[in-house]
Design a protein around this motif. Structure first.
Motif, mmCIF file in Angstrom:
data_model
loop_
_atom_site.group_PDB
_atom_site.id
_atom_site.type_symbol
_atom_site.label_atom_id
_atom_site.label_comp_id
_atom_site.label_asym_id
_atom_site.label_seq_id
_atom_site.Cartn_x
_atom_site.Cartn_y
_atom_site.Cartn_z
ATOM 1 N N GLN A 118 -10.281 57.646 12.062
ATOM 2 C CA GLN A 118 -10.652 56.446 12.487
ATOM 3 C C GLN A 118 -12.179 55.874 12.163
ATOM 4 O O GLN A 118 -12.427 54.820 12.853
ATOM 5 C CB GLN A 118 -10.329 56.147 13.971
ATOM 6 C CG GLN A 118 -8.915 56.703 14.299
ATOM 7 C CD GLN A 118 -8.065 55.441 13.977
ATOM 8 O OE1 GLN A 118 -8.098 54.188 14.279
ATOM 9 N NE2 GLN A 118 -6.918 55.714 13.165
ATOM 10 N N GLN A 332 -10.578 57.560 22.007
ATOM 11 C CA GLN A 332 -10.342 56.049 22.173
ATOM 12 C C GLN A 332 -10.588 55.460 23.433
ATOM 13 O O GLN A 332 -10.822 54.202 23.401
ATOM 14 C CB GLN A 332 -8.745 56.148 21.963
ATOM 15 C CG GLN A 332 -8.066 54.691 21.791
ATOM 16 C CD GLN A 332 -8.681 54.242 20.537
ATOM 17 O OE1 GLN A 332 -8.779 54.697 19.445
ATOM 18 N NE2 GLN A 332 -9.281 52.860 20.543
ATOM 19 N N THR A 336 -12.802 52.043 22.870
ATOM 20 C CA THR A 336 -12.393 50.783 23.396
ATOM 21 C C THR A 336 -13.501 50.089 24.151
ATOM 22 O O THR A 336 -13.715 48.971 24.063
ATOM 23 C CB THR A 336 -11.137 51.016 24.155
ATOM 24 O OG1 THR A 336 -10.169 51.341 23.635
ATOM 25 C CG2 THR A 336 -10.705 49.558 24.721
ATOM 26 N N SER A 348 -13.223 53.869 15.624
ATOM 27 C CA SER A 348 -11.911 53.482 15.815
ATOM 28 C C SER A 348 -11.753 52.401 15.053
ATOM 29 O O SER A 348 -12.656 51.175 14.819
ATOM 30 C CB SER A 348 -11.723 53.123 17.330
ATOM 31 O OG SER A 348 -10.451 52.336 17.585
ATOM 32 N N GLN A 349 -10.460 52.285 14.655
ATOM 33 C CA GLN A 349 -9.953 51.054 13.728
ATOM 34 C C GLN A 349 -9.588 50.020 14.516
ATOM 35 O O GLN A 349 -9.268 48.718 13.909
ATOM 36 C CB GLN A 349 -8.834 51.358 12.551
ATOM 37 C CG GLN A 349 -9.483 52.501 11.822
ATOM 38 C CD GLN A 349 -10.428 52.129 10.991
ATOM 39 O OE1 GLN A 349 -10.491 50.933 10.218
ATOM 40 N NE2 GLN A 349 -11.588 53.101 10.530
ATOM 41 N N ASP A 350 -9.363 50.082 15.800
ATOM 42 C CA ASP A 350 -8.669 49.280 16.710
ATOM 43 C C ASP A 350 -10.071 48.146 17.190
ATOM 44 O O ASP A 350 -10.713 48.774 18.161
ATOM 45 C CB ASP A 350 -8.059 49.878 17.835
ATOM 46 C CG ASP A 350 -7.509 48.743 18.764
ATOM 47 O OD1 ASP A 350 -7.621 47.685 18.594
ATOM 48 O OD2 ASP A 350 -7.062 49.195 19.949
ATOM 49 N N THR A 351 -9.935 47.120 16.622
ATOM 50 C CA THR A 351 -11.096 45.960 17.008
ATOM 51 C C THR A 351 -10.406 45.007 17.874
ATOM 52 O O THR A 351 -10.942 43.884 18.081
ATOM 53 C CB THR A 351 -11.641 45.379 15.797
ATOM 54 O OG1 THR A 351 -10.664 44.681 15.027
ATOM 55 C CG2 THR A 351 -12.455 46.712 15.043
ATOM 56 N N SER A 352 -9.329 45.143 18.402
ATOM 57 C CA SER A 352 -8.545 44.096 18.961
ATOM 58 C C SER A 352 -9.442 43.425 20.510
ATOM 59 O O SER A 352 -9.115 42.432 20.914
ATOM 60 C CB SER A 352 -7.035 44.665 19.589
ATOM 61 O OG SER A 352 -7.267 45.587 20.383
ATOM 62 N N GLU A 355 -11.317 40.232 19.894
ATOM 63 C CA GLU A 355 -10.545 39.013 19.443
ATOM 64 C C GLU A 355 -10.729 38.115 20.602
ATOM 65 O O GLU A 355 -10.631 36.916 20.382
ATOM 66 C CB GLU A 355 -9.256 39.416 19.187
ATOM 67 C CG GLU A 355 -8.796 40.257 17.945
ATOM 68 C CD GLU A 355 -7.519 40.780 17.869
ATOM 69 O OE1 GLU A 355 -6.659 40.229 18.576
ATOM 70 O OE2 GLU A 355 -7.269 41.430 16.859
#
Length: 422
Positions: A118, A332, A336, A348-352, A355
């Motif tokens: 990630q 994670q 986060t 982490s590839q989760d950048t939600s 948003e």
């Protein structure tokens, strides 16, 4: 790295430390952690340290906040000592030097357990040296085009620019509507904002330096690099920016200029909006952002991805515990939380989580095209010294030199710096 230092240093946290090593408290049951001023909130650190201590009975975290100013020398001294800290944060442009010096622990075998799949690729690259991994991505940020929605609305701009030509057209519309106001600027663009310049050089297919055998050489004297510089010059001239041609975005602080409400756009890091709001609370309400437009429709321009890595000094008294600490930071859960703080999580590839805010959302989109300068020890000297790119930009924008002459001169200076041996 310098861009991160300048802006992170404005954070509220401040602690003056005595000495450069882990200090007399460092022992087998103490994990000494150095993180930088502004990198993590008190609440984040308290939760992280409490969880670590709970899973390591009898061990305590000696958490020390370091200031960016002078950190290169403090790290050099600490890493060479017999009592270094156990976990350190360092700028991603600093990582290659310490990797090459052999003062950081090789984490190659531990990478998968540290969430390697990630990792942000550009930060991962900056933590690698000769096929081994010495730095783990922590967090990053990149520039976007911050804009004033009210000034855009008043100029009848209903669609945001998605390529260079559309960006120039937006400047035209803004000038037609607001140009009679002597204090108005359609785009605030300092002459030495070289991190912004990199986007246009890379977008044109150019580079600032390229490998040559075992070393690197400057690459500014190419058609592609010059095309990016020429577009920067075009933006300055078309917008008639009042920003100085011989300083960067920190002199004066561009967020202070933007806070006055007379600037329609600036190329900035997301938190500059919040900093501007300290002088003008309403500016946050009327601000939004979009990625730096590309030369090519359907793309966003590559962006300089500045940020920090985490590493373990080779002389750590408890490397196993330090690795466990890094496992928590790259989990994670904490990645986060990093995203929720408004920056791009490094592991982490989760950048939600970014948003919810339109400015940080634009940063997240642009970060997918993130790049870094050459991950070599010599690059730190380019950024910390008399940066040839800055001199080049000023000479072009003030008409002292043509782009061809300025790039040839800057390239020669880059060659000298990149040829230096540590």
């Amino acid at each position: 790295m310098k861009a991160w230092r300048t802006l992170a240093a404005t954070a509220a946290l401040s602690l003056t430390l005595a000495g450069c090593g882990g200090g007399p408290s460092a022992s087998d049951n103490t994990l000494t952690v150095w993180l930088m001023d502004g990198s993590a909130s008190d609440a984040f650190v308290e939760e992280l340290n409490a969880e670590f201590e709970q899973s390591h009975p009898g061990m305590k975290v000696d958490y020390q906040i370091q200031q960016w100013n002078g950190i290169q020398d403090r790290l050099t001294t600490a890493l060479a000592s017999n009592d270094p800290p156990d976990v350190i944060e360092l700028g991603n442009s600093q990582n290659p030097q310490f990797s090459a010096e052999g003062t950081l622990l090789d984490l190659t075998a531990d990478a998968e357990a540290l969430n390697k799949s990630q990792w942000v690729p550009a930060l991962s690259e900056s933590g690698a040296w000769e096929g081994k991994q010495y730095g783990v991505p922590f967090y990053a940020a990149n520039r976007v085009v911050v804009y004033n929605k009210e000034l855009f609305d008043q100029a009848g701009i209903t669609q945001l620019p998605t390529n260079r030509e559309e960006l120039l057209a937006v400047i035209d519309k803004l000038e037609q509507k607001h140009g009679s106001d002597p204090d108005f600027q359609s785009l605030y663009l300092p002459g030495q904002s070289w991190y912004a310049l990199l986007s246009f050089i890379w977008d044109s297919g150019g580079e600032i330096a390229v490998p040559e055998g075992p070393d690197h050489k400057g690459a500014l004297d190419t058609e592609q690099a010059r095309d990016g510089i020429a577009f920067y010059q075009q933006l300055v001239e078309k917008s008639a920016t009042q920003a100085p041609a011989d300083t960067d975005e920190a002199e004066p602080q561009q967020n202070e200029v933007y806070a006055k409400g007379k600037v329609a756009m600036m190329i900035a890091l997301p938190w500059e909006v919040q900093t501007a709001a300290e002088n003008n609370p309403r500016i946050a309400e009327v601000s939004s952002a979009f990625p730096i437009p590309s030369k090519y429709p359907g793309k966003t321009a590559p962006v300089f991805l500045g940020g920090s890595n985490l590493a373990i000094p080779a002389g750590s008294a408890d490397a196993d515990a330090a690795k466990d600490y890094l496992k928590l930071l790259t989990s994670q859960k904490y990645q986060t939380k990093i995203a929720e703080s408004g920056v791009v999580p490094g592991a982490s590839q989760d950048t939600s989580a970014l948003e919810a805010n339109p400015v940080s959302a634009a940063m997240a989109i642009a970060s997918k095209s993130g790049k870094v300068p050459p991950a070599i020890p010599q690059w730190a000297a380019v950024e910390s010294g008399q940066n040839p790119l800055k001199d080049m930009m000023t000479s072009v924008l003030t008409g002292q030199k043509t782009i061809v002459d300025a790039t040839m001169e800057a390239n020669g200076k880059l060659d000298e710096l990149l040829a230096a041996k540590n």
